[in-house]
Structures are given as C-alpha cells and as structure tokens.
Design a protein around this motif. Structure first.
Motif, PDB file in Angstrom:
ATOM      1  N   PRO A 181       1.198  55.602 -10.835  1.00 22.23           N
ATOM      2  CA  PRO A 181       0.660  56.817 -10.208  1.00 22.23           C
ATOM      3  C   PRO A 181       1.108  56.914  -8.750  1.00 22.23           C
ATOM      4  O   PRO A 181       1.083  55.909  -8.025  1.00 22.23           O
ATOM      5  CB  PRO A 181      -0.860  56.609 -10.287  1.00 22.23           C
ATOM      6  N   ASP A 182       1.512  58.094  -8.320  1.00 22.67           N
ATOM      7  CA  ASP A 182       2.148  58.224  -7.003  1.00 22.67           C
ATOM      8  C   ASP A 182       2.010  59.670  -6.535  1.00 22.67           C
ATOM      9  O   ASP A 182       2.769  60.542  -6.971  1.00 22.67           O
ATOM     10  CB  ASP A 182       3.634  57.817  -7.166  1.00 22.67           C
ATOM     11  N   HIS A 183       1.036  59.932  -5.666  1.00 22.87           N
ATOM     12  CA  HIS A 183       0.782  61.302  -5.187  1.00 22.87           C
ATOM     13  C   HIS A 183       2.030  61.835  -4.467  1.00 22.87           C
ATOM     14  O   HIS A 183       2.514  61.231  -3.518  1.00 22.87           O
ATOM     15  CB  HIS A 183      -0.411  61.290  -4.220  1.00 22.87           C
ATOM     16  N   GLY A 184       2.523  62.945  -4.960  1.00 24.01           N
ATOM     17  CA  GLY A 184       3.688  63.570  -4.333  1.00 24.01           C
ATOM     18  C   GLY A 184       5.012  62.936  -4.740  1.00 24.01           C
ATOM     19  O   GLY A 184       6.062  63.319  -4.232  1.00 24.01           O
ATOM     20  N   ARG A 185       4.957  61.957  -5.599  1.00 23.38           N
ATOM     21  CA  ARG A 185       6.183  61.238  -6.018  1.00 23.38           C
ATOM     22  C   ARG A 185       7.000  60.785  -4.808  1.00 23.38           C
ATOM     23  O   ARG A 185       8.214  60.981  -4.754  1.00 23.38           O
ATOM     24  CB  ARG A 185       7.039  62.126  -6.951  1.00 23.38           C
ATOM     25  N   LYS A 247       0.267  66.614   3.062  1.00 22.38           N
ATOM     26  CA  LYS A 247      -0.574  66.706   1.862  1.00 22.38           C
ATOM     27  C   LYS A 247      -0.846  65.355   1.201  1.00 22.38           C
ATOM     28  O   LYS A 247      -1.626  65.288   0.249  1.00 22.38           O
ATOM     29  CB  LYS A 247       0.098  67.632   0.843  1.00 22.38           C
ATOM     30  N   VAL A 248      -0.184  64.335   1.645  1.00 17.74           N
ATOM     31  CA  VAL A 248      -0.420  63.018   1.025  1.00 17.74           C
ATOM     32  C   VAL A 248      -0.866  62.037   2.101  1.00 17.74           C
ATOM     33  O   VAL A 248      -0.038  61.487   2.837  1.00 17.74           O
ATOM     34  CB  VAL A 248       0.849  62.484   0.304  1.00 17.74           C
ATOM     35  N   GLU A 252      -3.473  57.185   0.486  1.00 18.87           N
ATOM     36  CA  GLU A 252      -3.031  57.374  -0.898  1.00 18.87           C
ATOM     37  C   GLU A 252      -1.626  56.798  -1.100  1.00 18.87           C
ATOM     38  O   GLU A 252      -1.274  56.363  -2.194  1.00 18.87           O
ATOM     39  CB  GLU A 252      -3.090  58.861  -1.262  1.00 18.87           C
ATOM     40  N   GLN A 253      -0.856  56.804  -0.031  1.00 17.89           N
ATOM     41  CA  GLN A 253       0.475  56.178  -0.139  1.00 17.89           C
ATOM     42  C   GLN A 253       0.340  54.660  -0.270  1.00 17.89           C
ATOM     43  O   GLN A 253       1.079  54.023  -1.021  1.00 17.89           O
ATOM     44  CB  GLN A 253       1.317  56.537   1.079  1.00 17.89           C
ATOM     45  N   ALA A 256      -0.599  54.069  -3.812  1.00 13.83           N
ATOM     46  CA  ALA A 256       0.557  54.255  -4.703  1.00 13.83           C
ATOM     47  C   ALA A 256       1.477  53.022  -4.639  1.00 13.83           C
ATOM     48  O   ALA A 256       1.996  52.562  -5.661  1.00 13.83           O
ATOM     49  CB  ALA A 256       1.319  55.519  -4.306  1.00 13.83           C
TER      50      ALA A 256
END
Ligand SMILES: Cc1cc2nc3c(=O)[nH]c(=O)nc-3n(C[C@H](O)[C@H](O)[C@H](O)COP(=O)(O)O)c2cc1C
Length: 352
Positions: A181-185, A247-248, A252-253, A256
């Motif tokens: 899982p990775d917000h914003g890829r 936005k990320v 969250e990074q 990820a």
C-alpha cells in the motif's frame, strides 16, 4: 542458443572445503551418530547428550583439524559409495541437479546429498538446491492458513550463508515491495545493493564510524563492525526517501515505506531465503549517509541481510492478536482514553 553447461572433469570436493554450515548439515543428514563417533579419532567428542550436541562438537573439531576432516570424508565415502557411483554419470551441474531431484525426499537422500555436494560439477546452484531441500525436510513447515506470512522470522546474519538471491529473485522481492500500500504511488523509498566488489569499501566506512563513536574499540569490535559489511551473502541498504507532496503527508509516506520493507522481507521468506533488517548506530551517522549518496529528505532506515539459511532460528513467540485488537463503541473509547497514560513526547510529522 545458450552455451552448453561446462563438462565435469575435475576432482570431487573434499569435506573440508564445504564450510561450517554444510558440515553441520552433512553430519546431521549423512552420518548416524555412532558412525560419526567411530570415524573421528578425537577424544573431545561429548560422551553423552543429544545428537545435535555431538554434531556441534564435531563441526568445531573438524574446523581446526584437517586430519579429522579427511577421516570424516573417508567414512562418508565408505557409507555412501553406491550413491557416489550413481552420481558419477552427471557431466554437468544440470545433470547433477536432475539426479538430485529424483533422489530428494526418498530413502536415498542422505547418500545423494553427500554425492551431490562433493561431485566435481557441484557449484552454487546444485548446493543451494540440495541444501534447501534437505533443510526444508528437516524443519517442520508451518501448516494451516497463511503459512508463509505467519511463518516469517528474521534470521540473524550469523545464521546465513551463501548463496544469496540471484538477480531475478532480488527483482521479485523489489516487485513485492512495490506492491505494498502506497498513498499516491510515490514509492518513498529505495534500496542500494552492495555487491562483492563494494564490500571492503563499505567495511571501511563501518570501521571508521565505529572508531569515531568508540575511540577505544578493541580489535574484536572492529572485526565485528567490518563483518557487518562483508559477511551477509546479499546486503541492501533500505533508504526512506520522502517527497514533498501536499496531498500525501509525510507520516503516510513513512508508513508506505514500512509496508514496502515488510513486503520485501515476506518475499525473501517466501522465496526460501533468510533475511533481517538491522539499523544500529551506523544508520544514524551523517557521514555514512553522505558516503552512500543519501540526499536531503532521505533516511538510512536499515541494512537488509539476505542469504540461505544455514542454521534456522528458534521459533518466534508472537503476541496474541488481542493485544492489538479492540472493538469501538463510544463508551469503551472514553474508558480507554481515560486509562491510557499520556504520551510524554511530541510526535511530529517529520520525526517518526
Ligand atoms: C528498520 C528496522 C531496523 C531494525 N534494527 C534492528 C537492530 O539494529 N537490531 C536489532 O536487534 N533488531 C533490529 N530490528 C528488528 C529485527 O529486524 C527483527 O524484526 C526483530 O529481531 C524481530 O524479529 P522477527 O522479525 O522475527 O519478529 C530492526 C527492524 C526494523 C524494521
């Protein structure tokens, strides 16, 4: 057309050349305890105790005494002469592997194991497969659902041996990490591989860091620091590489990156390798970070060692799932918030 594998014309490999991990595995698999006692001339073997203790003592003795290693080689040859003759027909490593595969899991396995490891054509490939098959059968595999995920354990570098993963296996581990899982890829992480020609340079950095941190470090401490760079069969640095994105959020990074690290470790386990992440003081050293090419916004999270498992780690005791589980209702949330001690520190977004 791919080149034909080289033909085998050389001599069989002596027991002494196999290394400590294979000594242990061969003595456990190919020579019963009474034959081991009879073969060794040394008086230092324990008279009682478990077979495992006997094998450990024998492994220590043959590491220091070439004549004991030769005696064991002769005893193993005598016991397994039929298998050795059967394996003589293999002219290259692929043919050798085919013979091994036919014998693996059958009553012929002990003799076949000795024959394959000492065969003139045996290289990294044949040894890796044979060792893996033997150790896999010896170690009870987790059963039930999710055996791979639930069976992963970290394996300390001292329990690892060559070979490490091939390039395509390492690539699979990275693909697994990229599937987390990775917000914003953003894949806010990267790895640096240290191949064999770079290990001495890395060992110099580790030694330098150790000497700066501990000016009275002993020769043993320095050897250990260097060993962290030189001993793992495969060594990667895992770098968290945060991006500026509105936005990320950074937290969250970080999550990820951790998820990616977890997937990489699970993939290593599923491919049959042992692996561990270790940080230690050197990961907090700005000089090492700079020498490895890290830039602003990057953190050296840890070093990942990956290799074949020479000595499986003990069972890991996992906490009960209830320790991390709760079921929300407004009343329970209030109660628990009142009970929980206040955190004594401030958690900022950039300092996880
Ligand atoms: C980023 C990171 C750094 C770590 N650094 C160390 C370390 O320096 N020393 C250590 O003993 N364990 C360290 N660990 C923990 C081990 O890798 C391992 O997870 C732990 O021993 C528990 O074993 P298990 O993975 O089998 O549960 C680290 C883990 C992570 C994720």
């Amino acid at each position: 057309m791919p080149a034909a594998p080289p033909q085998s014309t050389g001599h069989r490999h002596p027991f002494s050349s196999l290394g400590r991990h294979l000594h242990r595995s061969v003595l456990r698999t190919c020579l019963p305890a009474d034959a081991l006692r009879a073969a060794m001339r040394h008086g230092g073997l324990p008279s009682g105790g478990s077979d495992a203790l006997l094998v450990e003592a024998a492994v220590r003795i043959v590491a220091e005494d070439a004549r004991e290693a030769e005696a064991l080689h002769r005893a193993l040859d005598e016991m397994h002469h039929e298998a050795i003759r059967r394996f003589e027909s293999a002219r290259n490593e692929i043919a050798l592997l085919a013979l091994w595969t036919a014998a693996a899991g059958t009553p012929d396995m002990p003799g076949a194991y000795w024959a394959v490891l000492t065969h003139p054509a045996a290289g990294r490939l044949a040894r890796h497969h044979a060792f893996g098959d033997v150790e896999m059968l010896a170690t009870p595999q987790p059963t039930g659902p999710l055996p791979m995920l639930l069976g992963r354990r970290s394996v300390s570098p001292r329990r690892l041996m060559e070979p490490g993963p091939e390039a395509d296996q390492l690539d699979l581990m990275l693909q697994a990490a990229l599937s987390a899982p990775d917000h914003g890829r953003l894949h806010p992480w990267r790895v640096i591989e240290f191949r064999s020609d770079a290990r001495e340079g890395l060992a110099d950095l580790f030694e330098d860091e150790k000497r700066r941190r501990d000016p009275i470090a002993s020769a043993h401490d320095i050897r250990r620091a260097r060993g962290h760079a030189t001993e793992p069969p495969c060594l990667l640095a895992f770098v968290v590489s945060l991006r500026q994105r509105k936005k990320v959020p950074l937290r969250e990074q970080w999550i990820a990156a951790g998820a990616a690290l977890g997937s990489l470790m699970n993939a290593a386990h599923e491919l049959g390798f042992g692996a561990i992440v270790l940080s230690g003081d050197r990961c907090f050293d700005p000089h090492i970070a700079a020498e490895l090419g890290l830039v602003e916004g990057e953190t050296l999270a840890g070093f990942i060692s990956i290799g074949t498992i020479a000595d499986p780690p003990p069972e890991a005791a996992r906490p009960l799932s209830q320790t991390v589980w709760s079921c929300w209702s407004p009343q329970v949330a209030l109660l628990r918030t009142a009970q929980r001690p206040r955190m004594a520190w401030n958690i900022s977004d950039s300092e996880p």
